[in-house]
Design an enzyme around this catalytic site. Structure first.
Site, PDB file in Angstrom:
ATOM      1  CD  GLU A  64      31.989  46.482  35.101  1.00 20.09           C
ATOM      2  OE1 GLU A  64      32.283  45.298  34.845  1.00 20.09           O
ATOM      3  OE2 GLU A  64      31.071  47.096  34.516  1.00 20.09           O
ATOM      4  CG  HIS A 117      45.350  38.596  53.956  1.00 16.65           C
ATOM      5  ND1 HIS A 117      45.869  38.917  55.192  1.00 16.65           N
ATOM      6  CD2 HIS A 117      46.023  37.490  53.537  1.00 16.65           C
ATOM      7  CE1 HIS A 117      46.816  38.054  55.506  1.00 16.65           C
ATOM      8  NE2 HIS A 117      46.938  37.175  54.514  1.00 16.65           N
ATOM      9  CG  ASN A 172      41.909  43.974  58.067  1.00 15.48           C
ATOM     10  OD1 ASN A 172      41.405  43.180  57.285  1.00 15.48           O
ATOM     11  ND2 ASN A 172      42.987  43.682  58.797  1.00 15.48           N
ATOM     12  CG  ASP A 190      34.208  44.039  30.957  1.00 18.06           C
ATOM     13  OD1 ASP A 190      33.287  43.730  31.745  1.00 18.06           O
ATOM     14  OD2 ASP A 190      34.154  43.852  29.734  1.00 18.06           O
TER      15      ASP A 190
END
Length: 473
Positions: free
Chosen positions: A445, A312, A343, A451
């Protein structure tokens, strides 16, 4: 907010005839009947402008009381003639306005409103308990010139209208956001009225009504948590209709889907105690059939025997307030191949830590996604699974902006606001201590090209995004 008096409004019927504005307008040959709307009176409403603010998603439970985001994706209207349109939020009346689907229509997804001349779109239903904020995305259609419009409000079921907030000038071909702080407690409905006349057209995509269900002051002192927008701080990749940057909106999260990798690029969601409850995991992984029919649509069996978990991005435990909410996290568009040790160790420990912050009186805005290709699962290294249909990420990243419970979240962010960013290798044998994987937003980023918090003022954003969180846990 109480209004001692509102001028009576004349809603007159005036037959006007228009010729289409250009060769790409739907009604180039047909005269169009338009209904002129006269608006008298004006409310004092704070109006704030944001550049390149992404589409928002709000809680769709109890639309009339709890707010909504109207995306216009569910409706159809191909002419400018005045008519009612049934949409996901309810019935709206369009005049000298249509739902555009052309390449020149600025939009998230496949549709947006297009308004020309003195046209308008108005809700045909009320927000029974008022509204706190109205957000509208707007842009110039095609190569049209600049134009202007205003938010309008009605307190008598649409019989009369007043202006709410400042005049908005539409000067960009990029969908930008206007935020109207209406702080209204009375029953009200809203609309958008193109005020400059003229043939220049504007696109409207996503009108969000946020209700005042969050209490407390700017310091969050004892405020009651709410289900806020899942995309408050912007659309990180400007997701839209591109196959590899495809905008998907669910009531519980928003994501950018990548058809080439068969996974999300990123998922964005809001977390507060309002989203949490005792609903058990449904473990009901399911194909997301809202994707276009020509897209790859992963199924749970595509992961069977791969050596990777169905990982997920927005966790099941972040959406256990109801069975429907929990089930939504099991759409395969919210899933990516995740190494079991990633995970079940560092990743889940970080998820649990964020929920402890929420239970301590905070709300969190989260963006999370994947980077690169190639990871090591229980069967060893792999770059893809399912015969190449699904890319195995190199790492999983998550960024969490933490605020005390309160309202007007964008305006409450300061250079002291806590942001936690992690980037966890998609491998076996990694540490269970998530703090070892802390990094800066700038680094995320740089790796992704996104952004992540574009709606924070630049002077604050630059400080926050350069910092690596070092608070003890």
């Amino acid at each position: 907010m109480r209004h001692s008096h509102i001028h009576s409004i004349l809603l007159s019927l005036l037959l006007l005839f228009f010729v289409g504005c250009s060769t790409d307008d739907e009604l180039i040959y047909e005269p169009v009947e338009a209904i002129s709307l006269e608006v008298y009176g004006e409310l004092k409403v704070d109006t704030h402008f944001y550049d390149n603010m992404g589409p928002h998603e709000h809680d769709f439970i109890g639309k009339r009381a709890s707010g909504f985001t109207e995306t216009y994706e569910s409706g159809s209207k191909g002419s400018y003639a005045g008519a009612s349109v049934n949409l996901s939020s309810g019935s709206w009346y369009f005049n000298d306005a249509l739902i555009g689907t052309l390449s020149n229509d600025r939009k998230f997804g496949s549709k947006s409103v297009r308004i020309r001349n003195g046209g308008y779109i108005i809700m045909s239903f009320n927000m029974d308990n008022g509204a706190q904020t109205v957000r509208v995305r707007h842009a110039k259609y095609g190569n049209d010139g600049n134009s202007s419009w205003r938010l309008i409000a009605s307190y008598d079921n649409g019989s009369s209208w007043v202006y709410a907030g400042a005049t908005v000038n539409t000067t960009s071909t990029t969908l930008n956001t206007v935020n109207f702080s209406v702080n209204e407690t009375e029953s009200v409905r809203y609309g958008i009225y193109k005020t400059d006349g003229g043939s220049n057209r504007i696109n409207i995509d996503n009108v969000e009504i946020v209700t005042g269900s969050t209490g407390g002051d700017d310091n969050g002192g004892g405020g009651t948590p709410a289900r806020d927008s899942n995309l408050t701080f912007g659309n990180p990749s400007n997701a839209g209709s591109s196959a590899n940057n495809y905008y998907v909106s669910k009531p519980d999260f928003v994501l950018s889907y990548n058809n080439s990798t068969g996974t999300p690029n990123w998922v964005s969601w809001h977390l507060s105690t309002a989203w949490l409850g005792n609903t058990p995991r449904c473990n009901c992984f399911k194909q997301d059939r809202t994707l276009p029919s020509n897209f790859f649509r992963a199924t749970t069996s595509d992961y069977t025997g791969s050596g990777f978990d169905r990982g997920h991005i927005c966790p099941s435990a972040d959406r256990n307030g109801s069975a429907d909410s929990n089930e939504n996290t099991y759409f395969m568009t919210n899933i990516a191949p995740q190494a079991p040790d990633n995970n079940r160790r560092a990743w889940v420990n970080f998820e649990n830590y964020l929920r402890t912050l929420v239970n301590a009186g905070n709300e969190i805005h989260i963006v999370s996604g994947v980077i690169g290709s190639g990871g090591t699962g229980s069967n060893g290294f792999a770059s893809t699974i399912d015969n190449g249909n699904i890319t195995v990420p190199d790492s999983f990243w998550k960024v969490a902006l933490v605020l005390p419970n309160g309202t007007n979240d964008i305006n409450r962010v300061t250079t002291s606001t806590r942001i936690i960013a992690i980037n966890v290798p998609n491998d076996q044998g990694i540490s269970s201590d998530w703090t070892r994987f802390r990094t800066s937003v700038n680094t995320i980023e740089s790796l992704t090209g996104y952004d992540l918090f574009e709606n924070i003022p630049n002077s604050i954003e630059s400080v926050l995004e350069s910092r690596v969180d070092n608070q003890s846990i």
